[in-house]
Scaffold this motif. Structure first.
Motif, PDB file in Angstrom:
ATOM      1  N   SER A   1       0.827  -1.210   0.000  1.00  0.00           N
ATOM      2  CA  SER A   1       0.000   0.000   0.000  1.00  0.00           C
ATOM      3  C   SER A   1       0.861   1.260   0.000  1.00  0.00           C
ATOM      4  O   SER A   1       0.481   2.284  -0.586  1.00  0.00           O
ATOM      5  CB  SER A   1      -0.944   0.006   1.206  1.00  0.00           C
ATOM      6  OG  SER A   1      -0.237  -0.062   2.424  1.00  0.00           O
TER       7      SER A   1
ATOM      8  N   THR B   1      -9.425   2.054  -0.679  1.00  0.00           N
ATOM      9  CA  THR B   1     -10.432   1.752  -1.703  1.00  0.00           C
ATOM     10  C   THR B   1     -11.033   3.026  -2.272  1.00  0.00           C
ATOM     11  O   THR B   1     -11.136   3.207  -3.499  1.00  0.00           O
ATOM     12  CB  THR B   1     -11.546   0.862  -1.120  1.00  0.00           C
ATOM     13  OG1 THR B   1     -10.990  -0.383  -0.686  1.00  0.00           O
ATOM     14  CG2 THR B   1     -12.616   0.585  -2.163  1.00  0.00           C
TER      15      THR B   1
ATOM     16  N   SER C   1      -8.344   4.924  -4.282  1.00  0.00           N
ATOM     17  CA  SER C   1      -7.951   4.246  -5.527  1.00  0.00           C
ATOM     18  C   SER C   1      -9.032   4.345  -6.594  1.00  0.00           C
ATOM     19  O   SER C   1      -8.735   4.587  -7.771  1.00  0.00           O
ATOM     20  CB  SER C   1      -7.633   2.777  -5.235  1.00  0.00           C
ATOM     21  OG  SER C   1      -6.577   2.667  -4.317  1.00  0.00           O
ATOM     22  N   ILE C   2     -10.283   4.150  -6.204  1.00  0.00           N
ATOM     23  CA  ILE C   2     -11.375   4.247  -7.176  1.00  0.00           C
ATOM     24  C   ILE C   2     -11.474   5.668  -7.718  1.00  0.00           C
ATOM     25  O   ILE C   2     -11.654   5.885  -8.929  1.00  0.00           O
ATOM     26  CB  ILE C   2     -12.703   3.799  -6.537  1.00  0.00           C
ATOM     27  CG1 ILE C   2     -12.659   2.285  -6.260  1.00  0.00           C
ATOM     28  CG2 ILE C   2     -13.885   4.139  -7.442  1.00  0.00           C
ATOM     29  CD1 ILE C   2     -13.870   1.770  -5.518  1.00  0.00           C
TER      30      ILE C   2
ATOM     31  N   LEU D   1      -5.641   0.695 -10.076  1.00  0.00           N
ATOM     32  CA  LEU D   1      -5.486  -0.753  -9.938  1.00  0.00           C
ATOM     33  C   LEU D   1      -4.386  -1.119  -8.945  1.00  0.00           C
ATOM     34  O   LEU D   1      -4.511  -2.074  -8.173  1.00  0.00           O
ATOM     35  CB  LEU D   1      -5.181  -1.368 -11.311  1.00  0.00           C
ATOM     36  CG  LEU D   1      -6.352  -1.385 -12.304  1.00  0.00           C
ATOM     37  CD1 LEU D   1      -5.873  -1.849 -13.676  1.00  0.00           C
ATOM     38  CD2 LEU D   1      -7.470  -2.300 -11.797  1.00  0.00           C
TER      39      LEU D   1
ATOM     40  N   MET E   1      -5.787  -0.885  -5.569  1.00  0.00           N
ATOM     41  CA  MET E   1      -6.647  -2.026  -5.233  1.00  0.00           C
ATOM     42  C   MET E   1      -5.820  -3.274  -4.914  1.00  0.00           C
ATOM     43  O   MET E   1      -6.262  -4.134  -4.154  1.00  0.00           O
ATOM     44  CB  MET E   1      -7.626  -2.306  -6.374  1.00  0.00           C
ATOM     45  CG  MET E   1      -8.639  -1.171  -6.596  1.00  0.00           C
ATOM     46  SD  MET E   1      -9.500  -0.659  -5.091  1.00  0.00           S
ATOM     47  CE  MET E   1     -10.424  -2.157  -4.706  1.00  0.00           C
TER      48      MET E   1
ATOM     49  N   VAL F   1      -5.270  -2.897  -1.387  1.00  0.00           N
ATOM     50  CA  VAL F   1      -6.485  -3.290  -0.651  1.00  0.00           C
ATOM     51  C   VAL F   1      -6.523  -4.811  -0.504  1.00  0.00           C
ATOM     52  O   VAL F   1      -6.835  -5.345   0.577  1.00  0.00           O
ATOM     53  CB  VAL F   1      -7.748  -2.784  -1.378  1.00  0.00           C
ATOM     54  CG1 VAL F   1      -9.011  -3.368  -0.750  1.00  0.00           C
ATOM     55  CG2 VAL F   1      -7.795  -1.254  -1.351  1.00  0.00           C
TER      56      VAL F   1
END
Length: 415
Positions: A229, A297, A300-301, A387, A390, A393
């Motif tokens: 991360s 999350t 990142s999104i 990505l 994620m 994550v």
């Protein structure tokens, strides 16, 4: 999910850590002051645009290269000596930058500052890991990150005002402020050394129990997840966001793109600042895993879809949401790494390795994203960053409870 007693939040922050937080603000404020001036100052030596830009990259490059040495010095000499020494190296190298007679020496002096930067960064993380009470590590991590953030926000404003007096003056002011900050930290941490001597430990400079090796730390699923991360965070938020977002804004929104990019970066910081006010307490109360998963999350999104934003409002909203998500993640991630090191151990090389992952992501991210932009467009450049986040994550989803992590559980048993 573990819920802490509200009484935990009333535990006081050690005075030495309060001084470190204050010093972090001064350091970040000064960095923010010189950041927008530095490329212009380099350009004044009649060099190419690439050479002017490299004056920024060389600082990050030397941070990455000298991080392992900083970890070893922290374990050998102790955190206080390495911290104060690192700040003083940055101070005097910054003053020398202001005195540089040519570009070549400017480059050398700025590279020297990167060495000092990695010294005080690694030793500060080690000090916080060792001095922070475990029950409020998240809160302290949030305050420390917030101090850096506020300094970085205020710095460019002050730097813009000082720039009217010439390019060199801000470097002298920043260098002088760092000397004062180093002196304050030195006298504050002297109490740590006196306590070490009183407890019968050696006089090498601080209370240094046993060292934690990187191989021992890698036995911890928490530490392995933090490396993933941390790399993703460096790639997207310290690298791509700073280097690619301004270019995308001009590409997508034309003549107003530069102003929109500035607003986007400022609101990312604002979203980060708002969540930092409570995210540290959140991780102390509910543990590290879920704040990292949720924050990463969300961040990142938001980053993944940023390259598809065709309207200014959507671009701004995604920036704010991303900042908020990373503000939730960062204190939990820092506290988790501190949990791995623990109060009873010196983890200089462990913390240096974590920092290197973040710095490597920050260096590699803009390069790869730039190549993706040139060949397949901005959408893919941002999507790859999302990505990677994620993947972080997914790594954290496999992290067990602290009692089931062999390294964290061992430290808790000893403490």
């Amino acid at each position: 999910m573990t819920i802490k007693s509200p009484a935990v939040e009333k535990e006081s922050i050690p005075s030495e850590i309060k001084v470190l937080i204050g010093a972090a603000f001064v350091i970040a404020l000064g960095f923010g002051i010189i950041a927008p001036i530095l490329p212009q100052y380099a350009s004044s030596f009649d060099v190419t645009t690439a050479a002017a830009a490299f004056i920024v990259s060389v600082f990050a490059l030397t941070r990455l290269l000298f991080a392992p040495l900083s970890g070893r010095l922290t374990e050998k000499l102790g955190e206080p000596i390495v911290y104060v020494g690192g700040v003083l190296i940055v101070a005097f190298s910054t003053i020398l930058v202001g005195l540089a007679p040519n570009y070549e020496l400017l480059l050398v002096f700025r590279a020297l500052g990167g060495i000092g930067s990695t010294m005080f960064t690694v030793s500060a993380m080690a000090l916080i890991a060792r001095l922070a009470p475990p029950t409020i590590r998240g809160r302290i991590s949030g305050l420390y990150a917030g101090a850096f953030l506020m300094g970085n926000i205020a710095g460019p404003v002050v730097g813009g005002l000082l720039a009217t007096f010439g390019h060199r003056l801000p470097f002298f002011i920043y260098g002088g402020a760092l000397v004062i900050a180093a002196a304050l930290v030195h006298f504050s941490l002297a109490r740590v050394r006196r306590r070490a001597l009183a407890s019968g430990q050696d006089d090498a400079g601080d209370a240094r129990p046993t060292g934690l090796s990187v191989s021992e730390a890698l036995a911890s699923p928490t530490y392995r997840a933090a490396l993933v991360s941390g790399f993703a965070n460096g790639w997207t938020n310290f690298g791509v966001r700073v280097a690619i977002v301004p270019l995308f804004a001009v590409y997508a929104f034309g003549q107003h793109g530069t102003a929109i990019a500035g607003i986007s970066l400022a609101l990312f910081a604002a979203g980060n600042a708002v969540t930092l006010t409570f995210s540290g307490r959140l991780t102390d109360r509910y543990g590290r895993r879920w704040p990292v998963i949720i924050g990463l999350t969300v961040g990142s999104i938001s980053m993944g879809f940023l390259g598809l934003a065709e309207s200014v409002p959507l671009f701004i909203v995604l920036s704010v949401v991303a900042g908020a998500g990373i503000g939730v993640m960062n204190p939990a991630q820092q506290a988790a790494v501190a949990d791995v090191v623990g109060q009873g151990r010196n983890g200089g090389r462990v913390l240096a390795t974590f920092q290197m992952c973040t710095d490597f992501g920050a260096i590699l991210g803009p390069v790869v994203a730039g190549l993706l932009v040139d060949h397949i467009g901005y959408g893919w450049a941002f999507a790859v960053g999302g990505l990677l986040g994620m993947l972080g994550v997914a790594a954290w989803a496999r992290v067990p409870r602290p009692s089931e992590d062999p390294v964290v559980a061992e430290d808790r048993k000893q403490s």
